[in-house]
Design an enzyme around this catalytic site. Structure first.
Site, PDB file in Angstrom:
ATOM      1  N   GLY A 159       4.803  20.720 -71.295  1.00 55.33           N
ATOM      2  CA  GLY A 159       6.255  20.522 -71.335  1.00 55.33           C
ATOM      3  C   GLY A 159       6.754  20.812 -72.743  1.00 55.33           C
ATOM      4  O   GLY A 159       6.077  21.493 -73.529  1.00 55.33           O
ATOM      5  N   ILE A 161       7.027  18.978 -75.425  1.00 58.33           N
ATOM      6  CA  ILE A 161       6.206  18.503 -76.553  1.00 58.33           C
ATOM      7  C   ILE A 161       4.927  19.347 -76.661  1.00 58.33           C
ATOM      8  O   ILE A 161       4.525  19.753 -77.759  1.00 58.33           O
ATOM      9  CB  ILE A 161       5.877  17.002 -76.393  1.00 58.33           C
ATOM     10  CG1 ILE A 161       7.183  16.190 -76.431  1.00 58.33           C
ATOM     11  CG2 ILE A 161       4.928  16.532 -77.491  1.00 58.33           C
ATOM     12  CD1 ILE A 161       7.036  14.735 -76.017  1.00 58.33           C
ATOM     13  N   ILE A 241      -1.637  11.579 -76.779  1.00 54.47           N
ATOM     14  CA  ILE A 241      -0.311  11.062 -77.181  1.00 54.47           C
ATOM     15  C   ILE A 241       0.572  10.954 -75.941  1.00 54.47           C
ATOM     16  O   ILE A 241       1.795  10.865 -76.055  1.00 54.47           O
ATOM     17  CB  ILE A 241       0.375  11.941 -78.257  1.00 54.47           C
ATOM     18  CG1 ILE A 241       0.553  13.392 -77.762  1.00 54.47           C
ATOM     19  CG2 ILE A 241      -0.358  11.889 -79.569  1.00 54.47           C
ATOM     20  CD1 ILE A 241       1.550  14.186 -78.608  1.00 54.47           C
ATOM     21  N   ALA A 242      -0.049  10.990 -74.737  1.00 56.78           N
ATOM     22  CA  ALA A 242       0.745  11.030 -73.501  1.00 56.78           C
ATOM     23  C   ALA A 242       1.095   9.620 -73.040  1.00 56.78           C
ATOM     24  O   ALA A 242       2.201   9.118 -73.306  1.00 56.78           O
ATOM     25  CB  ALA A 242      -0.017  11.797 -72.437  1.00 56.78           C
ATOM     26  N   ARG A 243       0.179   8.978 -72.365  1.00 55.36           N
ATOM     27  CA  ARG A 243       0.373   7.617 -71.859  1.00 55.36           C
ATOM     28  C   ARG A 243      -0.994   7.000 -71.656  1.00 55.36           C
ATOM     29  O   ARG A 243      -1.955   7.700 -71.333  1.00 55.36           O
ATOM     30  CB  ARG A 243       1.058   7.630 -70.485  1.00 55.36           C
ATOM     31  CG  ARG A 243       2.546   7.593 -70.479  1.00 55.36           C
ATOM     32  CD  ARG A 243       3.093   6.246 -70.945  1.00 55.36           C
ATOM     33  NE  ARG A 243       4.545   6.235 -70.968  1.00 55.36           N
ATOM     34  CZ  ARG A 243       5.310   6.687 -71.971  1.00 55.36           C
ATOM     35  NH1 ARG A 243       4.761   7.185 -73.055  1.00 55.36           N
ATOM     36  NH2 ARG A 243       6.631   6.615 -71.898  1.00 55.36           N
ATOM     37  N   GLU A 272      -1.803  -1.190 -72.876  1.00 51.96           N
ATOM     38  CA  GLU A 272      -1.315  -1.513 -74.220  1.00 51.96           C
ATOM     39  C   GLU A 272      -0.223  -2.594 -74.139  1.00 51.96           C
ATOM     40  O   GLU A 272       0.481  -2.668 -73.131  1.00 51.96           O
ATOM     41  CB  GLU A 272      -0.799  -0.236 -74.916  1.00 51.96           C
ATOM     42  CG  GLU A 272       0.424   0.377 -74.281  1.00 51.96           C
ATOM     43  CD  GLU A 272       0.808   1.706 -74.927  1.00 51.96           C
ATOM     44  OE1 GLU A 272      -0.047   2.586 -75.075  1.00 51.96           O
ATOM     45  OE2 GLU A 272       1.996   1.855 -75.257  1.00 51.96           O
ATOM     46  N   HIS A 290       1.139   3.522 -80.580  1.00 48.56           N
ATOM     47  CA  HIS A 290       2.221   4.187 -79.825  1.00 48.56           C
ATOM     48  C   HIS A 290       3.425   4.496 -80.735  1.00 48.56           C
ATOM     49  O   HIS A 290       4.551   4.040 -80.504  1.00 48.56           O
ATOM     50  CB  HIS A 290       2.637   3.305 -78.631  1.00 48.56           C
ATOM     51  CG  HIS A 290       3.296   4.079 -77.534  1.00 48.56           C
ATOM     52  ND1 HIS A 290       3.185   3.746 -76.201  1.00 48.56           N
ATOM     53  CD2 HIS A 290       4.093   5.183 -77.561  1.00 48.56           C
ATOM     54  CE1 HIS A 290       3.882   4.603 -75.459  1.00 48.56           C
ATOM     55  NE2 HIS A 290       4.438   5.480 -76.276  1.00 48.56           N
ATOM     56  N   ILE A 291       3.148   5.317 -81.758  1.00 51.31           N
ATOM     57  CA  ILE A 291       4.192   5.595 -82.764  1.00 51.31           C
ATOM     58  C   ILE A 291       4.534   7.082 -82.859  1.00 51.31           C
ATOM     59  O   ILE A 291       5.153   7.519 -83.832  1.00 51.31           O
ATOM     60  CB  ILE A 291       3.769   5.091 -84.173  1.00 51.31           C
ATOM     61  CG1 ILE A 291       2.418   5.709 -84.600  1.00 51.31           C
ATOM     62  CG2 ILE A 291       3.723   3.576 -84.220  1.00 51.31           C
ATOM     63  CD1 ILE A 291       2.093   5.534 -86.067  1.00 51.31           C
TER      64      ILE A 291
HETATM   65  C1  GLV Z   1       7.243   7.475 -75.723  1.00 48.35           C
HETATM   66  O1  GLV Z   1       6.113   7.276 -75.386  1.00 48.35           O
HETATM   67  C2  GLV Z   1       8.212   8.108 -74.890  1.00 48.35           C
HETATM   68  O2  GLV Z   1       7.949   8.324 -73.702  1.00 48.35           O
HETATM   69  O3  GLV Z   1       9.294   8.414 -75.397  1.00 48.35           O
END
Ligand code: GLV
Length: 331
Positions: A159, A161, A241-243, A272, A290-291
Site C-alpha cells: 500500500g 506505506i 511495522i504492520a500490526r 500489545e 508502536h511509534i
Molecule cells: C498505526 O499503527 C496506525 O494504524 O496508524
C-alpha cells in the site's frame, strides 16, 4: 429566554493535543480524557450514553458496544489501521467509521527504514553492550551485521506505506526491491518504486530484509509463522511495522534464539502493550512501542484529520475519509 440548538456530544476517549480539544469545543459538547485513563468496555459504554461522536485510538468498536450506544453516529479512529472496528457491525448499525490515511505515510515509511537499519546493523544490541560497561576493546567482528545498501528488500503489503519504503530502499540505498501484495501495482507505480512483484515464497527465500506492512485481518493473521521463517535466509532480517498478529511472535522468538534468521525489528506485537516474554530475552531483536507514526507534525496531522472527520460529518454531513460511506446514503 433565548433558545439555542443543543450542540452534538462528542467523547474523546484518549488524551490528545489540548488545542485540538479547544477546536472540538467550538462545535460540540465535549467530554475528554486529559489524564489518558484506560477505560473498560463497560466504562466506555457508560460514557457514550447520549453521545453522537467518539474520537478513539484503537479502542474496540463492536456489535455489543453499538447495541448499547444507540445515539452513536460516528467513530473516528486516530490511526490508518482500523482492525479495532467491526466495520460490518458499524454499517449494520448505521454508524460511520473514519481513519487517518495519507498524513502518516512518509513518516511511517521513514520509520520502516530506520527500524530496518537498526536491526541489520545491531544498534540496540550494541548499545546495551556499551551501556552495560562491556566494551573493553575493539575487535574485528564486534557486532558485525548485514548490509542494507545493495541488498534485496522484500516488502509484504504494498500500500502507500510499502511504496514509500520501496522508494527509499530503491532510490536511496540502491536496494533491489521485490514485493508481494494481494494485487499487483500498475506498471507505472512499479517503475516509480523500482519494485518487482513476486510470490510470497520467492520473496521469503530471496530477500535479505523482509518488511511487513500488510493490514491486519483474519486472513493476514500469522502471515509469518514457523513455516515462513523456515523459508528465510539464516542471514535475513524481519521487520514488522504492520500490526501485532501478522507475525507469530512465539515462533519468531524461537527462530531468533536458534539464529534461524539473523535479527528482527518489531514495532507492533500480539496483545500489545504486552510483549511475548521470550522476545524480551533474545538479544537479536530491536523492540519499539508502536511509534512508527510518532513525530509531532504527523501525530498532530492524524489528530487534526480525526477531528476534521467528526466536524465534517456531524456538522456538515461530509466526513473527509469515510471507511463505510454506504452509511452516508442511509442518513
Ligand atoms: C498505526 O499503527 C496506525 O494504524 O496508524
Amino acid at each position: 429566554m433565548t433558545s439555542t440548538q443543543a450542540k452534538p456530544k462528542v467523547l474523546v476517549a484518549r488524551a490528545i493535543f489540548p488545542d485540538h480539544i479547544a477546536r472540538l469545543e467550538e462545535h460540540f459538547e465535549v467530554v475528554s480524557n486529559p489524564k489518558d485513563e484506560s477505560w473498560t468496555k463497560a466504562q466506555l459504554i457508560e460514557k457514550l450514553q447520549g453521545v453522537q461522536g467518539v474520537f478513539v485510538a484503537g479502542e474496540r468498536i463492536d456489535a455489543e458496544l453499538l447495541d448499547a450506544c444507540p445515539d452513536l453516529k460516528i467513530c473516528a479512529n486516530m490511526a490508518v489501521g482500523y482492525n479495532n472496528f467491526d466495520l460490518d457491525a458499524m454499517t449494520a448499525h448505521g454508524v460511520l467509521g473514519t481513519n487517518t490515511p495519507d498524513v502518516l505515510t512518509e513518516t511511517t515509511a521513514d520509520f520502516g527504514l530506520a527500524l530496518l537499519m537498526a536491526t541489520a546493523r545491531r544498534m540496540s544490541e550494541s548499545e546495551h553492550f556499551l551501556r552495560a560497561g562491556q566494551w573493553q576493546r575493539w575487535s574485528y567482528d564486534m557486532f558485525s551485521g548485514s548490509d542494507v545498501h545493495g541488498s534485496t528488500l522484500g516488502i509484504i503489503g504494498m500500500g502507500r506505506i510499502g511504496q514509500g519504503i520501496a522508494r527509499r530502499g530503491a532510490h536511496g540505498f540502491g536496494m533491489d526491491v521485490i514485493y508481494h501484495n494481494r494485487s499487483r501495482l500498475d506498471a507505472a507505480l512499479e517503475t516509480d518504486c523500482k519494485a518487482r512483484y513476486v510470490g510470497k515464497e520467492e520473496l521469503l527465500k530471496t530477500a535479505d530484509h523482509v518488511v511487513l506492512v500488510v493490514p491486519y485481518s483474519p486472513a493476514s493473521h500469522h502471515t509469518i509463522g514457523a513455516a515462513e521463517l523456515a523459508l528465510m535466509k539464516p542471514t535475513a532480517t524481519l521487520v514488522n511495522i504492520a500490526r501485532g498478529g501478522i507475525v507469530d511472535d512465539a515462533a519468531l522468538a524461537v527462530a531468533l534464539r536458534e539464529k534461524r534468521i539473523a535479527a528482527a525489528g518489531l514495532d507492533v506485537f500480539e496483545g500489545e502493550p504486552k510483549v511475548h516474554p521470550d522476545l524480551l530475552t533474545v538479544p537479536n531483536v530491536v523492540l519499539t512501542p508502536h511509534i512508527a507514526s510518532a513525530t509531532v507534525p504527523t501525530r498532530r496531522a492524524m489528530s487534526k484529520l480525526t477531528i476534521d472527520n467528526l466536524i465534517g460529518f456531524l456538522v456538515h454531513g461530509k466526513p473527509v475519509t469515510p471507511l463505510n460511506p454506504s452509511v452516508l446514503k442511509q442518513a
